[in-house]
Structures are given as structure tokens and as C-alpha cells.
Design an enzyme around this catalytic site. Structure first.
Site, PDB file in Angstrom:
ATOM      1  CG  LEU B  66      63.199  59.990 -15.256  1.00  0.00           C
ATOM      2  CD1 LEU B  66      61.684  61.004 -14.926  1.00  0.00           C
ATOM      3  CD2 LEU B  66      64.174  60.449 -14.707  1.00  0.00           C
ATOM      4  NE  ARG B  67      67.637  52.623 -15.540  1.00  0.00           N
ATOM      5  CZ  ARG B  67      68.151  52.404 -16.302  1.00  0.00           C
ATOM      6  NH1 ARG B  67      67.250  52.281 -18.026  1.00  0.00           N
ATOM      7  NH2 ARG B  67      69.680  52.867 -16.712  1.00  0.00           N
ATOM      8  CG  ASP B 308      72.138  58.880 -22.189  1.00  0.00           C
ATOM      9  OD1 ASP B 308      71.602  58.480 -22.178  1.00  0.00           O
ATOM     10  OD2 ASP B 308      73.433  57.494 -22.919  1.00  0.00           O
ATOM     11  CG  HIS B 312      72.109  50.338 -14.337  1.00  0.00           C
ATOM     12  ND1 HIS B 312      71.305  49.479 -15.595  1.00  0.00           N
ATOM     13  CD2 HIS B 312      72.506  50.624 -15.493  1.00  0.00           C
ATOM     14  CE1 HIS B 312      71.377  49.871 -16.168  1.00  0.00           C
ATOM     15  NE2 HIS B 312      72.380  50.774 -16.577  1.00  0.00           N
TER      16      HIS B 312
END
Lengths: 333, 426
Positions: B66-67, B308, B312
């Protein structure tokens, strides 16, 4: 699942002419032959007193070398100048684009200066495809070497040298020797030789320097040089980078030389009329014995001379293809 | 305030209970109240007409990055859980690859707070197996598990010392914690960007051989056997890896596995053309591997399919192939891509849904992924036939990095409910 177009078709305009030169793979035999024929005409011109034609007059060629080069960069510069282009040389020796400006930004900056052609060398495989497809499709892109992927002008100058000495490709057995794994030159040579119809292409190397399933590209693999050189017409040596010794790929230079170095002794196994080639720079006593490099079969300097003619050929052809495409685009608007 | 909701006339599929029935579902108090007959005194505040739709437990994704914290240019917990809700996913496990790395309770608490604020999906953080994922010191696993970590992984960061790895596993076993492996031998994979095979050779890219995965799977399995820890293998890409894990399970080891959906659909040949959207790690493998994984799907060789998910920012994919960052965004396409396995007649719809609901729930040993009365009303209602495309305009994920952008897909999520509350509808 995805219907994939041949990615190498982006080299051609809608009329089937060259508009970028990215790889020898996927180009027709006619196209490769046209490049060789065009180069032949420049070979003659380059031997004249006045070595200039106005084919690229008023055009701006930018040499973008993200990786160090001496002979490729200088022959591209000379080729562009002999075509009367304005030439800008940029040596951007960064190991990766993450340092500062991205590759994309560099290219777009150059495009904004109304450049007409980029000659690009980059350490990443696929860099030239990326630029031609995603960054500046309307600027003719000439691949001067991308990673391990392709070095098409080198392959074509090799083909020109072979044709000058052997005439036709069909009867030839050609051996490519050395570090195939890391070699963009070998890959481009293999595609060109196959398309031009060579009878047999052999690669000779220890398994540590062979990429996986290289035979799928249409070559015969030899790990024993003596067997591999038997009766071949052309021996194409590859450069061995010194750093390969540090990465457990090879035990030592001397052992490599004893197994895969081209010596007078091993050369006797080839066809009596065989020729020897090397893209340079050569490592004497590592890949090749000095007397072979300087001997009568050696084409090494001839290759350099031919390099200028081949680069003039692809630059003029790609510029022509781009101009045709853009005119067609304007007319359809 | 939660509403009483009646979901009428849907095809209710609950793989955990072997249920596949045209019926009604009643939700009350955030939980499944009843199936078929409304409970006594039930008055619906809202009716959902699920005619011609599938009513499934909310999907569980075992691996979604989820960054946040640390990489909010790529995505935030809010944006990515919104993408999850749009994809019918109600629960997702998040690797510890945040900045700072999720090896302290402070980071875990932050993730949980942000997830709660967003309210789109249940986020189950994985803790780092070693401090800063450096492969040297054990992380405070017990404390992290008390804060809500569902399991512990070193992601694809190496633990070079087998002794250190043994100690990690022993310590996890002591507290009966789940260890998750994303197996990759760092030396064999070093510099690699795609499966090491013919396409890789042609393109002149650096390869990642199968052995980079299989050697690490073998090492981990031997040490799982030695320590008795409960272990899960995430995103296996090689047929051989799945076989090894399956064999170990048949020998009585407590081991499970999941496969990323893209590895069931695509192969290394898709990389032909240097499209960075196919730059994935673990890489897309050979046709033989894909066939092996698909066979394992049919023979129940692994428990779950995951996305997965790795969103970005644009710039991360704007470079030559090898210089781009690996991974694809996948939450919004997980269901549609998994439905392809049904359209290709590989498995039935209930079997496929098992890999997205009861299967991953069993891996995590949690009471989710089912419609059993009394369980949380996490529900995904979708039309399996409706066509759609993920586009730049309709995507919720911050990432547009998927080869399935603008690609015709089937299977549209109509409603997603989390704890009985609608978190998505269209």
C-alpha cells in the site's frame, strides 16, 4: 493473451523504410542488403579527396553516449560530418539514470533543441527501443549499443567486411568466439548472419560466458575451440572485459587465452582462405595473438574503415525514412 | 451506525461452506445474520437486488503493497484501499516494505490508524522478520503480533546466515507465529530483471534463474521442518517450488502457498518488446512453469491467489526496462483476472472464489472469507459477465502500471461491504 506486434517493426515507417536503426533483428534480407549496398557507395566516396556529401545538410545529429566509447563515437561523428550534418557530442558517463536527470528528460531536452537524429549508446538493454518508442518517436534513433542487447552498426560493418572478402553469405560458416553472454555485438551479428543466409553460425565459449538457450537464436554451440574452428570461413572474435575475471566467470586471463585465445596454431584449423575479425579494442595476448591481429587474415582496421561507411548509410537511410513519414503525416492532417 | 441490509436473489457462493445457492442474505449489526430466511423481527433498512449477480465473501489478498508510510508518491493507504474496495477485496495483507520498515509497533499502529481512517478495507500488516529487514537481528515479533501483525516476513531481502534464519523460525515457533517467505536467493537473482531463458537471451537482459527461487524454497522448507514453525510461501513462480511445498505439506509440515494471478496468466515471452509493465519480481516464468502452476491450481497445490499489488508513480516505469522498478498494480483487476481462469474452464467459479476467500483465510487462520452466520459481513457482489476496462479515468489506485490497462476484462464488482457497511458500489 496479448496480441504482440513484432517490437522491431518500430524501426520502419509505413512505407517499410528504415526510420530508426535499433537492431538487426526482424529486418528483412532486402533491408540489410540495401544498407550494405548504400554503405558500399560511401566506401568508394570515403577514399576520394573530397569526402563530403550534402545528404544531411541542415540536420542536427546529437551523439548521446551514456557509456564510454572511442571508436564508435568518433566514427559516428565522422560519418555525420561527411554527410554534412551539424554534430553535437555529449558524453554523459553516468552508470545509471537515477543520478540526477533521467534519460527521458535528457532526451526531451535535446528534442526541444530541434535535433533530427539521436545516436545513443546506453548501458541498459532496450534503451534505444525505449527512446524510439516512448520518448522521441519523431527523432531518428540510431542504436550505438544498448546493454547486452544490440549493436547493429557494428554487426553491419562486420557484414560489409565479410561481403567485400567473401562475396556471398550462403556458403559461409562463421564462428563467433569469446564472451557471448555480455556481448551485444554477438547478438546483432547472429541476427544479421541468419537473415543474410550464412550456412552455419557457431558460437565458441565456456559455459560461463554463454547465455541460456543461445542455440534458440539459430547457432551451434561449441565449448571446444579446436572443434569449433574447424573449416570455418570467418572467425569473429569478441572483446573480453577485464572485470570478468573478478566475477568468478573465468579463472584467469592466461587460462582463457590457452582455451579460447586465437593463436596462429588454432587459426590453422580454419579454412585456408579464412578471415579474422574483431570489433576492438583488442586485448592482445588475451583474446588474440599479436601476430594474428596484425597478420594477413586480420580485417581489424578494414572494419574500422567500413564502420564510417555503414554509419553514413544507416544515418542517411533513417533520416530519409523519418522525413518521408513526417511528410506523410502532415499531408494526412 | 450499521444498517440492516437484505441482499436478495443473488447466487450466493460461500466456498468455506460448500454453498452455491440462489438465495437471500441478511446482514445485521455488521455481521451475517442469516441465509435464506430472514431472522425474526428483521426489518431491512436497505435492499440490494442481486439478481444475476454473484454474492461472495469479500476477497482476501495475501500480498498488497500500500506504499504508506514512506512511498506516498506511489500510493497511500487511502488510495490503495479504495482500489481494493473497488476490486471487491475486503481484507489485505501488507508486506513490511514501508519507510520506515514495519519492524516497530509504532509503524504498525500508524498503518492501522491510517487504514481505519480510510475505512475502505481491513489491512493486516506483516511485520519484518528481522530488524530493518537486514537479516541480522530478530524483530520484536511477539510485541508486533500483539499490535496486530498477521505474520512475519523478510520480504525478498536476504537472510544470508542460515543460523540467523533458524533462530528467526525458532522464535516465531515459540509464539506460534506465522512466517511468510517470499523466496529469492539474492546472489542468484542479483541484477536480474526477468526469467532467464530464450527471451532474456534475445533481449540481452540479466536473468533470474528458477534456482534463485527453488534453492531458497528448499532451504526454508528444511528449516521449517527442523523448527516446526507454521510457514507460508508467497508468490511462487516456479512449478518446482510449488511441488516442493506440496510434498512438504503431504509429509505433515504446516506449510501453505499462494501464486500471484499474473504468473497464472502470463509468461516471460510477454517481455518481448521491453514493456516495463512486464518487469515483475518474481518474474513471469516459462510456459512450462505457467502450465505447472495452473496444474497445481486444479490439483489444489496451493491455497490462494494474490495480486502482489505494487503501484508505482509514472516515472518509476519511464526508463529502459532494466532501470524501471518492478511490479504491477493489481487490486482492481484481481477478480477479473481470476475470472479468466474460470472462462478458460480451468476451474469452476466456486473453486476460483475459494482461492480468494476461504483459501487465504485458512492460510492466515482467521475467521473471515466466509458467509457463515455470525461472521463479519464482508461481502463482494459482482456481475461475472459484464465487460469493462481499467482506464486512467476510472482507476482508484495511484498506480497505472499494469499491462491490463485499457484491456477488455470481464467481471464487474457492483457492491463491496465491509463489516456490513457499503464501501463501494457502482
Amino acid at each position: 493473451m496479448f496480441v504482440q506486434q513484432d517490437p522491431n517493426l518500430i524501426q520502419l515507417n509505413s512505407a517499410g523504410q528504415l526510420k530508426h536503426f535499433l537492431t538487426t533483428e526482424g529486418l528483412s534480407r532486402e533491408m540489410l542488403t540495401e544498407i550494405l549496398d548504400t554503405a558500399d557507395s560511401f566506401v568508394d566516396m570515403n577514399a576520394q579527396q573530397v569526402k563530403k556529401v550534402p545528404l544531411l545538410r541542415g540536420k542536427t545529429v546529437v551523439n548521446l553516449f551514456f557509456e564510454a566509447s572511442t571508436r564508435t563515437a568518433s566514427t559516428f561523428e565522422l560519418a555525420a560530418k561527411r554527410l554534412s550534418a551539424d554534430v553535437l557530442n555529449l558524453n554523459i558517463k553516468t552508470s545509471s539514470t537515477s543520478k540526477g536527470e533521467t534519460l527521458k528528460d535528457t532526451l526531451m531536452t535535446m528534442e526541444a533543441m530541434h535535433s533530427d537524429m539521436f545516436v545513443v549508446r546506453h548501458s541498459d538493454s532496450g534503451a534505444a527501443h525505449y527512446i524510439a518508442r516512448d520518448v522521441t518517436p519523431h527523432v531518428a534513433v540510431i542504436n550505438a549499443g544498448d546493454g547486452r542487447h544490440a549493436h547493429p552498426t557494428q554487426a553491419m560493418l562486420d557484414m560489409l567486411t565479410i561481403r567485400q572478402h567473401k562475396g556471398a553469405f550462403e556458403p559461409l560458416t562463421v564462428a563467433i568466439v569469446g564472451d557471448i553472454l555480455h556481448s551485444r555485438v554477438a547478438r546483432s551479428q547472429i541476427h544479421a548472419l541468419r537473415t543474410l543466409g550464412a550456412t552455419e553460425i557457431r558460437v565458441i565459449a565456456p559455459t560461463t560466458l554463454l547465455p541460456r538457450h543461445i542455440e534458440a537464436l539459430g547457432v551451434t554451440v561449441f565449448t571446444d575451440m579446436q572443434q569449433g574452428l574447424k573449416d570455418v570461413d570467418v572467425v569473429m572474435m569478441l572483446r573480453l572485459q577485464k572485470e570478468r575475471m573478478q566475477s568468478a566467470l573465468l579463472p584467469s586471463e592466461s587460462e582463457f587465452y590457452s582455451r579460447y585465445g586465437l593463436t596462429e596454431e588454432k587459426l590453422k584449423l580454419t579454412h585456408p582462405d579464412s578471415i579474422v575479425m574483431h570489433p576492438g579494442p583488442i586485448n592482445r595476448g588475451v583474446e588474440i595473438e599479436t601476430s594474428v591481429a596484425d597478420g594477413p587474415k586480420s580485417m581489424i582496421l578494414k572494419q574500422v574503415t567500413n564502420g564510417i561507411a555503414v554509419r553514413m548509410a544507416v544515418m542517411s537511410m533513417a533520416m530519409g525514412g523519418q522525413i518521408t513519414e513526417q511528410q506523410a503525416a502532415r499531408e494526412s492532417e | 451506525m450499521t444498517l440492516n441490509i437484505a441482499i436478495k436473489n443473488g447466487r450466493v457462493i460461500d466456498p468455506a461452506n460448500n454453498l452455491d445457492l440462489l438465495t437471500d442474505l441478511y446482514i445485521s449489526d455488521g455481521k451475517i445474520a442469516a441465509l435464506g430466511q430472514a431472522p425474526d423481527g428483521f426489518v431491512a433498512d436497505q435492499n440490494i437486488d442481486a439478481c444475476n449477480l454473484i454474492v461472495s465473501p469479500g476477497l482476501i489478498d495475501l500480498c498488497a503493497n500500500l506504499r504508506e508510510p514512506g512511498y506516498s508518491r506511489k500510493g497511500t493507504i487511502a488510495s490503495e484501499t479504495a482500489a481494493a474496495a473497488a476490486g471487491g477485496i475486503t481484507t489485505l495483507c501488507m508486506p513490511p516494505l514501508t519507510k520506515p520498515i514495519a519492524d516497530t509497533t509504532a509503524v504498525i499502529d500508524l498503518i492501522e490508524d491510517l487504514a481505519k481512517q480510510a475505512g475502505n478495507a481491513r489491512v493486516l500488516p506483516m511485520g519484518a522478520l528481522t530488524q530493518a529487514l537486514k537479516g541480522e537481528q530478530l524483530s520484536p515479533m511477539y510485541g508486533l503480533s500483539q499490535s496486530g501483525c498477521i505474520g512475519f516476513t523478510n520480504a525478498r531481502q536476504p537472510i544470508h546466515s542460515s543460523l540467523t534464519l533458524v533462530r528467526c523460525l525458532e522464535y516465531a515457533a515459540t509464539h506460534d507465529l506465522l512466517v511468510i517467505f517470499q523466496p529469492m536467493d539474492a546472489d542468484l537473482a542479483a541484477g536480474g530483471t526477468m526469467h532467464d531463458d530464450i527471451t532474456c537471451t534475445r533481449l540481452g537482459l540479466s536473468g533470474i534463474p528458477e534456482s534463485a527461487e527453488t534453492i531458497e524454497v528448499a532451504r526454508c522448507l528444511l528449516l521449517v521442518e527442523q523448527t516446526g514453525v507454521k510457514a507460508h510461501f508467497g508468490q511462487l513462480s516456479c512449478e518446482r517450488s510449488v511441488k516442493m511445498v506440496t510434498d512438504a505439506r503431504h509429509r505433515g509440515l504446516r506449510v501453505t502457498a499462494d501464486i500471484a494471478i499474473q504468473n497464472l496468466l502470463l509468461t516471460d515471452e510477454n517481455v518481448n518488446g521491453f514493456d516495463p509493465n512486464f518487469h515483475l519480481i518474481p518474474p513471469l516464468r516459462s510456459q512450462l512453469d505457467r502450465a505447472g502452476l495452473r496444474h497445481a491450481l486444479v490439483s489444489d497445490g496451493f491455497q490462494a491467489i494474490c495480486s502482489d499489488h505494487q503501484p508505482h508513480e509514472l516515472a518509476a516505469k519511464q526508463a529502459p526496462f532494466a532501470a524501471t522498478e518492478p511490479g504491477m498494480t493489481g487490486l482492481e483487476t484481481l477478480l477479473s483476472l481470476s475470472l479468466m481462469l474460470v472462462q478458460q474452464e480451468l476451474i469452476s467459479l466456486p473453486q476460483m472464489l475459494a482461492k480468494l476467500t476461504s483459501g487465504p483465510a485458512s492460510v492466515l487462520n482467521i475467521d473471515l472469507g466466509t458467509l457463515t452466520p455470525g461472521s463479519s459481513a464482508d461481502i463482494c457482489i459482482f456481475d461475472p459477465q459484464q465487460e469493462w476496462m481499467l482506464t486512467d479515468e476510472n482507476r482508484r489506485s495511484a498506480g497505472a502500471n499494469t499491462p491490463f490497462m485499457n484491456f477488455p476484462l470481464k467481471g464487474v464488482v457492483r457492491y463491496t461491504l465491509l463489516n456490513g457497511a457499503l464501501v463501494f458500489q457502482q
